[in-house]
Design a protein around this motif. Structure first.
Motif, PDB file in Angstrom:
ATOM      1  N   ASP A   9       0.833  -1.210   0.000  1.00  0.00           N
ATOM      2  CA  ASP A   9       0.000   0.000   0.000  1.00  0.00           C
ATOM      3  C   ASP A   9       0.865   1.257   0.000  1.00  0.00           C
ATOM      4  OD1 ASP A   9      -2.254  -1.580  -0.006  1.00  0.00           O
ATOM      5  OD2 ASP A   9      -2.662  -1.331   2.135  1.00  0.00           O
ATOM      6  N   GLU A  10       1.957   1.219   0.767  1.00  0.00           N
ATOM      7  CA  GLU A  10       2.854   2.380   0.826  1.00  0.00           C
ATOM      8  C   GLU A  10       3.442   2.676  -0.557  1.00  0.00           C
ATOM      9  OE1 GLU A  10       2.475   0.699   4.868  1.00  0.00           O
ATOM     10  OE2 GLU A  10       2.979  -0.212   2.958  1.00  0.00           O
ATOM     11  N   TYR A  11       3.868   1.638  -1.253  1.00  0.00           N
ATOM     12  CA  TYR A  11       4.432   1.821  -2.589  1.00  0.00           C
ATOM     13  C   TYR A  11       3.383   2.415  -3.532  1.00  0.00           C
ATOM     14  CZ  TYR A  11       6.335   0.837  -7.189  1.00  0.00           C
ATOM     15  OH  TYR A  11       6.777   0.965  -8.476  1.00  0.00           O
ATOM     16  N   LEU A  12       2.185   1.847  -3.510  1.00  0.00           N
ATOM     17  CA  LEU A  12       1.127   2.336  -4.392  1.00  0.00           C
ATOM     18  C   LEU A  12       0.759   3.781  -4.063  1.00  0.00           C
ATOM     19  CD1 LEU A  12      -1.079  -0.874  -4.519  1.00  0.00           C
ATOM     20  CD2 LEU A  12       0.379   0.024  -6.347  1.00  0.00           C
ATOM     21  N   ASP A  13       0.753   4.158  -2.780  1.00  0.00           N
ATOM     22  CA  ASP A  13       0.457   5.536  -2.395  1.00  0.00           C
ATOM     23  C   ASP A  13       1.543   6.497  -2.888  1.00  0.00           C
ATOM     24  OD1 ASP A  13      -1.949   4.996  -1.200  1.00  0.00           O
ATOM     25  OD2 ASP A  13      -1.231   5.192   0.853  1.00  0.00           O
ATOM     26  N   ALA A  26      -1.668   6.969  -8.485  1.00  0.00           N
ATOM     27  CA  ALA A  26      -2.643   6.119  -9.144  1.00  0.00           C
ATOM     28  C   ALA A  26      -2.819   6.579 -10.591  1.00  0.00           C
ATOM     29  CB  ALA A  26      -3.963   6.179  -8.385  1.00  0.00           C
ATOM     30  N   VAL A  27      -3.248   5.680 -11.418  1.00  0.00           N
ATOM     31  CA  VAL A  27      -3.405   5.931 -12.845  1.00  0.00           C
ATOM     32  C   VAL A  27      -4.483   6.982 -13.120  1.00  0.00           C
ATOM     33  CG1 VAL A  27      -3.955   4.848 -15.052  1.00  0.00           C
ATOM     34  CG2 VAL A  27      -2.616   3.593 -13.356  1.00  0.00           C
ATOM     35  N   HIS A  28      -5.576   6.937 -12.357  1.00  0.00           N
ATOM     36  CA  HIS A  28      -6.726   7.810 -12.604  1.00  0.00           C
ATOM     37  C   HIS A  28      -6.920   8.870 -11.521  1.00  0.00           C
ATOM     38  CE1 HIS A  28      -7.456   3.924 -14.631  1.00  0.00           C
ATOM     39  NE2 HIS A  28      -7.725   4.723 -15.630  1.00  0.00           N
ATOM     40  N   GLY A  29      -5.901   9.084 -10.694  1.00  0.00           N
ATOM     41  CA  GLY A  29      -5.956  10.132  -9.682  1.00  0.00           C
ATOM     42  C   GLY A  29      -6.647   9.740  -8.394  1.00  0.00           C
ATOM     43  N   GLY A  30      -6.950   8.460  -8.206  1.00  0.00           N
ATOM     44  CA  GLY A  30      -7.618   8.016  -6.987  1.00  0.00           C
ATOM     45  C   GLY A  30      -6.645   7.378  -6.013  1.00  0.00           C
ATOM     46  N   MET A  31      -7.158   6.448  -5.206  1.00  0.00           N
ATOM     47  CA  MET A  31      -6.350   5.713  -4.247  1.00  0.00           C
ATOM     48  C   MET A  31      -6.271   4.270  -4.732  1.00  0.00           C
ATOM     49  SD  MET A  31      -6.895   5.187  -0.141  1.00  0.00           S
ATOM     50  CE  MET A  31      -6.691   6.926   0.216  1.00  0.00           C
ATOM     51  N   MET A  32      -5.053   3.743  -4.842  1.00  0.00           N
ATOM     52  CA  MET A  32      -4.862   2.407  -5.390  1.00  0.00           C
ATOM     53  C   MET A  32      -4.456   1.424  -4.305  1.00  0.00           C
ATOM     54  SD  MET A  32      -2.667   1.108  -8.700  1.00  0.00           S
ATOM     55  CE  MET A  32      -3.186   2.509  -9.634  1.00  0.00           C
ATOM     56  N   ARG A  33      -5.026   0.230  -4.392  1.00  0.00           N
ATOM     57  CA  ARG A  33      -4.674  -0.885  -3.518  1.00  0.00           C
ATOM     58  C   ARG A  33      -4.557  -2.135  -4.378  1.00  0.00           C
ATOM     59  NH1 ARG A  33      -3.251   2.551  -0.864  1.00  0.00           N
ATOM     60  NH2 ARG A  33      -4.013   3.254   1.127  1.00  0.00           N
ATOM     61  N   MET A  34      -3.933  -3.161  -3.809  1.00  0.00           N
ATOM     62  CA  MET A  34      -3.770  -4.418  -4.503  1.00  0.00           C
ATOM     63  C   MET A  34      -4.508  -5.511  -3.750  1.00  0.00           C
ATOM     64  SD  MET A  34      -0.343  -6.575  -5.249  1.00  0.00           S
ATOM     65  CE  MET A  34      -0.590  -7.751  -3.946  1.00  0.00           C
ATOM     66  N   LEU A  89      -6.509  -2.179  -7.759  1.00  0.00           N
ATOM     67  CA  LEU A  89      -7.858  -1.618  -7.705  1.00  0.00           C
ATOM     68  C   LEU A  89      -7.739  -0.154  -7.299  1.00  0.00           C
ATOM     69  CD1 LEU A  89      -9.270  -4.665  -5.786  1.00  0.00           C
ATOM     70  CD2 LEU A  89      -9.680  -4.140  -8.198  1.00  0.00           C
ATOM     71  N   GLU A  90      -8.242   0.709  -8.149  1.00  0.00           N
ATOM     72  CA  GLU A  90      -8.149   2.141  -7.883  1.00  0.00           C
ATOM     73  C   GLU A  90      -9.539   2.701  -7.628  1.00  0.00           C
ATOM     74  OE1 GLU A  90      -6.582   6.311  -9.873  1.00  0.00           O
ATOM     75  OE2 GLU A  90      -6.216   4.419 -10.914  1.00  0.00           O
ATOM     76  N   LYS A 144     -20.752   9.866  -7.138  1.00  0.00           N
ATOM     77  CA  LYS A 144     -20.395   8.557  -7.692  1.00  0.00           C
ATOM     78  C   LYS A 144     -19.050   8.058  -7.178  1.00  0.00           C
ATOM     79  CE  LYS A 144     -18.327  10.053 -12.072  1.00  0.00           C
ATOM     80  NZ  LYS A 144     -18.414   9.908 -13.526  1.00  0.00           N
ATOM     81  N   ALA A 145     -18.930   6.746  -7.195  1.00  0.00           N
ATOM     82  CA  ALA A 145     -17.679   6.074  -6.847  1.00  0.00           C
ATOM     83  C   ALA A 145     -17.340   5.131  -7.997  1.00  0.00           C
ATOM     84  CB  ALA A 145     -17.822   5.298  -5.544  1.00  0.00           C
ATOM     85  N   VAL A 146     -16.095   5.191  -8.441  1.00  0.00           N
ATOM     86  CA  VAL A 146     -15.634   4.356  -9.540  1.00  0.00           C
ATOM     87  C   VAL A 146     -14.455   3.524  -9.063  1.00  0.00           C
ATOM     88  CG1 VAL A 146     -14.705   4.323 -11.892  1.00  0.00           C
ATOM     89  CG2 VAL A 146     -16.299   6.132 -11.205  1.00  0.00           C
ATOM     90  N   VAL A 147     -14.475   2.235  -9.364  1.00  0.00           N
ATOM     91  CA  VAL A 147     -13.351   1.350  -9.084  1.00  0.00           C
ATOM     92  C   VAL A 147     -12.789   0.898 -10.425  1.00  0.00           C
ATOM     93  CG1 VAL A 147     -12.588  -0.833  -8.067  1.00  0.00           C
ATOM     94  CG2 VAL A 147     -14.306   0.569  -6.885  1.00  0.00           C
ATOM     95  N   TRP A 148     -11.542   1.229 -10.665  1.00  0.00           N
ATOM     96  CA  TRP A 148     -10.832   0.800 -11.868  1.00  0.00           C
ATOM     97  C   TRP A 148     -10.130  -0.505 -11.545  1.00  0.00           C
ATOM     98  CZ3 TRP A 148     -11.043   3.770 -16.343  1.00  0.00           C
ATOM     99  CH2 TRP A 148     -11.591   5.040 -16.192  1.00  0.00           C
ATOM    100  N   VAL A 149     -10.282  -1.512 -12.409  1.00  0.00           N
ATOM    101  CA  VAL A 149      -9.682  -2.827 -12.201  1.00  0.00           C
ATOM    102  C   VAL A 149      -8.559  -3.013 -13.218  1.00  0.00           C
ATOM    103  CG1 VAL A 149     -10.106  -5.306 -12.093  1.00  0.00           C
ATOM    104  CG2 VAL A 149     -11.903  -3.707 -11.382  1.00  0.00           C
TER     105      VAL A 149
END
Length: 160
Positions: free
Chosen positions: A29-33, A37-45, A51-52, A59-64
């Motif tokens: 999580d630290e690395y991803l933070d 993120a690709v789309h300007g959100g918060m990314m986790r694995m 998953l961003e 609205k809430a969007v989750v990019w896979v």
């Protein structure tokens, strides 16, 4: 001669494990933070996915994506997002939207760059996976690993 061959094989295995180690660490999580993120959100694995989560007003969007941040198809996927905002717990059902997104729309959703949420996602034909989204810097400050701390460095004039 056989012993030399076995030693060489073991050395190659060790070298391979050492070479792979940075890639394994790259998905914390630290690395991803830190790397954005690709789309300007918060990314986790979780599992084989990045998953961003992007939370905008209404609205809430989750990019896979896969580990290389390449889009993964969400057709047939199901998801639930529990979003914690303004002292409220908002349960949202996510539906596939476009090629690699899951979407929930609700007037209670407020835009935020640092969402607190729990995502449960079932990709078509796969077991459900779960991931938590929370800002890591706030969690670190609460545990005392931030810059405000009390200890002795052996210097009378030392300050943080």
């Amino acid at each position: 001669m056989k012993i030399i061959s076995q030693v060489v094989k073991v050395l190659f295995m060790i070298a391979g494990l050492v070479a792979v180690q940075p890639a394994l660490q790259a998905h914390t999580d630290e690395y991803l933070d830190q790397h954005g993120a690709v789309h300007g959100g918060m990314m986790r694995m979780s599992g084989p996915y990045h998953l961003e989560l992007v939370v905008e007003s209404g609205k809430a969007v989750v990019w896979v994506m896969d580990h290389a941040n390449q889009p993964r198809p969400t057709a047939g996927a199901q998801g639930q997002l529990i979003l914690f905002q303004d002292g409220e717990r908002i349960v949202l059902n996510l539906a596939p939207e476009g090629d690699s997104r899951m979407l929930a729309e609700d007037s209670r959703i407020s835009a935020t760059a640092a969402p607190r949420a729990v995502l449960t996602l079932s990709m078509r034909g796969q077991a459900p996976l779960q991931v938590r989204f929370a800002e890591l810097t706030k969690a670190k400050a609460r545990t005392g690993t931030g810059t405000d701390h009390d200890h002795d460095h052996g210097h009378a004039d030392h300050a943080h």
